[in-house]
Design a protein around this motif. Structure first.
Motif, short mmCIF file in Angstrom:
data_model
loop_
_atom_site.label_atom_id
_atom_site.label_comp_id
_atom_site.label_asym_id
_atom_site.label_seq_id
_atom_site.Cartn_x
_atom_site.Cartn_y
_atom_site.Cartn_z
N ALA A 183 11.97 6.77 3.74
CA ALA A 183 11.67 7.56 2.55
C ALA A 183 10.57 6.94 1.70
CB ALA A 183 12.94 7.72 1.70
N ASN A 184 10.26 5.68 1.96
CA ASN A 184 9.24 4.99 1.16
C ASN A 184 7.90 4.89 1.89
OD1 ASN A 184 10.78 4.29 -1.26
ND2 ASN A 184 12.02 3.06 0.14
N ALA A 185 7.65 5.78 2.85
CA ALA A 185 6.33 5.85 3.48
C ALA A 185 5.31 6.38 2.47
CB ALA A 185 6.39 6.77 4.70
N PHE A 186 4.06 6.05 2.66
CA PHE A 186 3.03 6.48 1.71
C PHE A 186 1.71 6.74 2.45
CE2 PHE A 186 2.88 1.87 1.90
CZ PHE A 186 1.53 1.60 2.07
N THR A 187 0.83 7.45 1.77
CA THR A 187 -0.51 7.72 2.29
C THR A 187 -1.52 7.41 1.20
OG1 THR A 187 0.41 9.54 3.60
CG2 THR A 187 -1.98 9.44 3.42
N VAL A 188 -2.67 6.82 1.59
CA VAL A 188 -3.71 6.46 0.62
C VAL A 188 -4.96 7.29 0.96
CG1 VAL A 188 -5.09 4.61 -0.39
CG2 VAL A 188 -2.77 4.13 0.49
N TYR A 189 -5.47 8.02 -0.04
CA TYR A 189 -6.67 8.86 0.15
C TYR A 189 -7.80 8.35 -0.73
CZ TYR A 189 -3.46 12.26 2.25
OH TYR A 189 -2.54 12.89 3.04
N GLN A 190 -9.02 8.49 -0.22
CA GLN A 190 -10.20 8.21 -1.02
C GLN A 190 -10.59 9.51 -1.71
OE1 GLN A 190 -13.70 6.63 1.05
NE2 GLN A 190 -15.02 7.72 -0.42
N GLY A 191 -10.36 9.56 -3.05
CA GLY A 191 -10.67 10.78 -3.77
C GLY A 191 -9.62 11.10 -4.80
N THR A 192 -9.82 12.22 -5.46
CA THR A 192 -8.92 12.65 -6.55
C THR A 192 -7.74 13.44 -6.00
OG1 THR A 192 -10.09 14.74 -6.85
CG2 THR A 192 -10.93 12.81 -8.07
N LYS A 193 -6.76 13.72 -6.89
CA LYS A 193 -5.61 14.53 -6.48
C LYS A 193 -6.07 15.93 -6.07
CE LYS A 193 -2.71 14.18 -9.97
NZ LYS A 193 -1.41 14.34 -10.70
N ALA A 194 -7.05 16.44 -6.80
CA ALA A 194 -7.55 17.78 -6.46
C ALA A 194 -8.16 17.80 -5.07
CB ALA A 194 -8.57 18.22 -7.51
N GLU A 195 -8.86 16.74 -4.73
CA GLU A 195 -9.48 16.67 -3.39
C GLU A 195 -8.40 16.52 -2.31
OE1 GLU A 195 -13.83 14.68 -4.44
OE2 GLU A 195 -12.05 13.38 -4.30
N VAL A 196 -7.31 15.79 -2.65
CA VAL A 196 -6.20 15.67 -1.70
C VAL A 196 -5.58 17.03 -1.46
CG1 VAL A 196 -3.90 14.71 -1.34
CG2 VAL A 196 -5.72 13.26 -2.25
N THR A 197 -5.38 17.78 -2.55
CA THR A 197 -4.80 19.12 -2.44
C THR A 197 -5.69 20.03 -1.62
OG1 THR A 197 -3.69 18.86 -4.59
CG2 THR A 197 -3.95 21.11 -3.75
N ALA A 198 -7.01 19.87 -1.80
CA ALA A 198 -7.97 20.71 -1.07
C ALA A 198 -8.22 20.21 0.34
CB ALA A 198 -9.28 20.76 -1.84
N ALA A 199 -7.55 19.10 0.70
CA ALA A 199 -7.68 18.50 2.04
C ALA A 199 -9.11 18.05 2.31
CB ALA A 199 -7.20 19.48 3.10
N THR A 200 -9.81 17.62 1.25
CA THR A 200 -11.19 17.12 1.44
C THR A 200 -11.28 15.62 1.23
OG1 THR A 200 -11.69 17.57 -0.89
CG2 THR A 200 -12.18 19.32 0.69
N ALA A 201 -10.15 14.97 0.88
CA ALA A 201 -10.14 13.52 0.67
C ALA A 201 -9.76 12.83 1.97
CB ALA A 201 -9.16 13.15 -0.44
N PRO A 202 -10.58 11.89 2.43
CA PRO A 202 -10.26 11.19 3.69
C PRO A 202 -9.06 10.25 3.53
CG PRO A 202 -12.24 10.27 2.69
CD PRO A 202 -11.88 11.47 1.88
N ASN A 203 -8.27 10.17 4.59
CA ASN A 203 -7.13 9.25 4.63
C ASN A 203 -7.64 7.86 4.94
OD1 ASN A 203 -4.84 7.74 5.34
ND2 ASN A 203 -3.76 9.56 6.07
N LEU A 204 -7.47 6.93 4.00
CA LEU A 204 -8.01 5.59 4.16
C LEU A 204 -7.33 4.81 5.29
CD1 LEU A 204 -8.54 4.20 0.53
CD2 LEU A 204 -10.28 4.74 2.22
N LEU A 205 -6.12 5.18 5.65
CA LEU A 205 -5.37 4.39 6.63
C LEU A 205 -5.53 4.91 8.06
CD1 LEU A 205 -2.06 3.72 4.64
CD2 LEU A 205 -4.20 2.41 4.66
N THR A 206 -6.16 6.08 8.19
CA THR A 206 -6.40 6.61 9.54
C THR A 206 -7.89 6.74 9.84
OG1 THR A 206 -6.26 8.90 8.72
CG2 THR A 206 -4.21 7.87 9.54
N ALA A 207 -8.72 6.33 8.88
CA ALA A 207 -10.17 6.39 9.10
C ALA A 207 -10.59 5.40 10.18
CB ALA A 207 -10.90 6.10 7.79
N THR A 208 -11.81 5.55 10.68
CA THR A 208 -12.32 4.65 11.70
C THR A 208 -12.31 3.21 11.17
OG1 THR A 208 -13.76 6.39 12.57
CG2 THR A 208 -14.30 4.10 13.17
N GLY A 209 -11.74 2.32 11.93
CA GLY A 209 -11.67 0.91 11.52
C GLY A 209 -10.44 0.58 10.69
N ALA A 210 -9.70 1.60 10.24
CA ALA A 210 -8.46 1.37 9.47
C ALA A 210 -7.27 1.37 10.41
CB ALA A 210 -8.31 2.44 8.39
#
Length: 463
Positions: A183-210
């Motif tokens: 239940a304590n899993a998390f995701t880190v995005y580069q960008g604002t909450k609005a960008e996360v909602t719009a699915a335009t913020a990249p996931n920092l933990l699944t990006a290339t090299g992450a």
């Protein structure tokens, strides 16, 4: 101030004489002071005894509670599975296989020299909540600081990661979940909450090299492994509560073989409770006995002297002892407590026979525990009636003695005034006597001189 003129004329030691007279005059006050000292000694002794009885009342009240003797101990066949008991535990046994330990999530970003965008913003989604975090600058130190201050349950740490092609030092941000469990899993995005909602913020933990170094996961144990009743239980932490009533287990390693957990009645603890109640009673009886005994000695002249104890002849204290003794030793449903190893001695104290108690407890635990709680209930009632801070028997005697001391102290103070006045009167009287004697002596001396100065006359006879 002393106005006496010691023996100037009379030759009398008027100061010593006055002091002797005052010693006689002060005898009633001296008797009052002796009574005050005796009462204060008694008050102190009564307060000490009352404290002991109050402590017994508290102990007995606790022991009399319905679950006070529901005492159990637990064991585990493996040091990697530990147990903790809480109220409500009951005897039982359970085999568990530890399938997994609880894990917290750990992930790292790709290597970078600074935050790749301005403004420096990221969003952490944890437990269904999105938190937008802004750093003071694009410095990775500032970003880590901002994450750690956000209170999302995720900690950020800057970690060195070599140099880039141009020779500039690179770093990664490591994100670590503070709590274990899926239940304590998390995701880190580069960008604002609005960008996360719009699915335009990249996931920092699944990006290339992450990478996600470790996923969040629950601990799990399997009950009745290998049978048709096999059941898996999960927990967000390595602790599982109430697998057995009132028993929590904590796992620290996975296992392939079953680990056996046993919970059994703890007869040693039950015996200790019963023994403690008897010891507390005997402590009170010992105090009363010690302070009631009459001591025989001799004075300087060799004559026999008997010194009574502070409780000697105190019927109230004697009654307290009898009430407590009766509460502890009276039959229970027609059975003497001695059947369970709790008996009265010839000297009027209690005795606890641990071996006899253990045998009786093993044979009939329900009856023995009920007997101990009945004794505790009666002792609690008796001790409370004696030591209650408002209506207690000893409390009343203490209050009465304190009132008596207060009254005697007032009379002693009045005697101080009276004796001071009496001393002043005696000093004035003897001073006046010396003055009068001095005047008489002076007058006598003058008269003697006058007589001596008269002319002498002679009568001659001729024939």
């Amino acid at each position: 101030m002393t106005n006496a003129i010691d023996g100037l004329v009379s030759g009398l030691d008027t100061t010593t004489l006055i002091n002797s007279l005052m010693t006689v005059e002060a005898q009633p006050q001296a008797l009052l002071k002796a009574s005050v000292a005796k009462s204060q000694t008694l008050i102190s002794a009564l307060q000490g005894l009352n404290g002991q009885v109050a402590a017994l009342a508290t102990l007995a009240t606790t022991t009399a509670k319905p679950t006070s003797l529901d005492l159990y101990s637990s064991t585990s066949s493996s040091p990697t599975v530990t147990t903790a008991l809480s109220p409500g535990a009951a005897a039982g046994q359970l085999d568990v296989v530890v399938g997994a330990l609880a894990r917290n999530q750990v992930g790292v970003s790709a290597a970078m020299t600074a935050w790749p965008a301005t403004p420096a913003v990221l969003t952490i989604v944890a437990n269904g909540v999105s938190t937008e975090i802004s750093a003071a600058s694009t410095s990775l130190d500032d970003m880590a600081t901002a994450v750690n201050a956000a209170g999302t349950g995720v900690t950020a740490t800057k970690v060195a990661s070599g140099v880039d092609a141009g020779g500039t030092a690179q770093f990664r941000l490591q994100f670590t979940g503070n709590s274990t469990g899926a239940a304590n899993a998390f995701t880190v995005y580069q960008g604002t909450k609005a960008e996360v909602t719009a699915a335009t913020a990249p996931n920092l933990l699944t990006a290339t090299g992450a990478a996600v170094i470790r996923t969040a996961g629950d601990a799990s144990v399997t009950l009745w492994a290998g049978t048709a009743a096999t059941q898996t239980i999960t927990s967000g932490t390595n602790t599982f509560s109430n697998l057995l009533p009132g028993v929590a287990i904590t796992v620290s390693a996975e296992s392939t073989a079953p680990v056996t957990i046993k919970v059994a009645r703890d007869d040693a603890q039950i015996s200790s409770v019963a023994s403690g109640l008897v010891s507390s009673l005997n402590g009170i009886f010992a105090t009363i006995s010690t302070q009631t005994v009459v001591t025989n000695s001799t004075n300087a002249a060799g004559a026999a002297v008997m010194s009574p104890g502070v409780f000697t002849g105190n019927s109230s204290v004697r009654d307290v002892s009898q009430k407590l003794l009766s509460a502890a030793s009276s039959p229970i449903n027609g059975h003497s407590p001695s059947e369970y190893g709790i008996s009265i001695t010839k000297t009027g104290t209690m005795e606890f026979d641990a071996a006899k108690f253990a045998t009786a407890l093993a044979k009939d635990p329900t009856t023995v525990k009920a007997a101990v709680q009945e004794i505790a209930t009666r002792v609690a009632a008796a001790a409370t009636a004696v030591s209650d801070k408002y209506t207690g028997q000893l409390t009343g005697q203490i209050t009465g003695q304190q009132t008596s001391v207060k009254n005697m102290s007032t009379r002693i103070d009045a005697w101080d005034v009276s004796l001071a006045t009496r001393r002043a009167t005696l000093q004035s009287t003897y001073t006046a006597l010396e003055v009068s004697l001095s005047a008489l002596k002076a007058q006598s001396t003058w008269l003697t001189a006058q007589v001596a100065g008269l002319p002498s006359s002679s009568t001659s006879t001729t024939g």
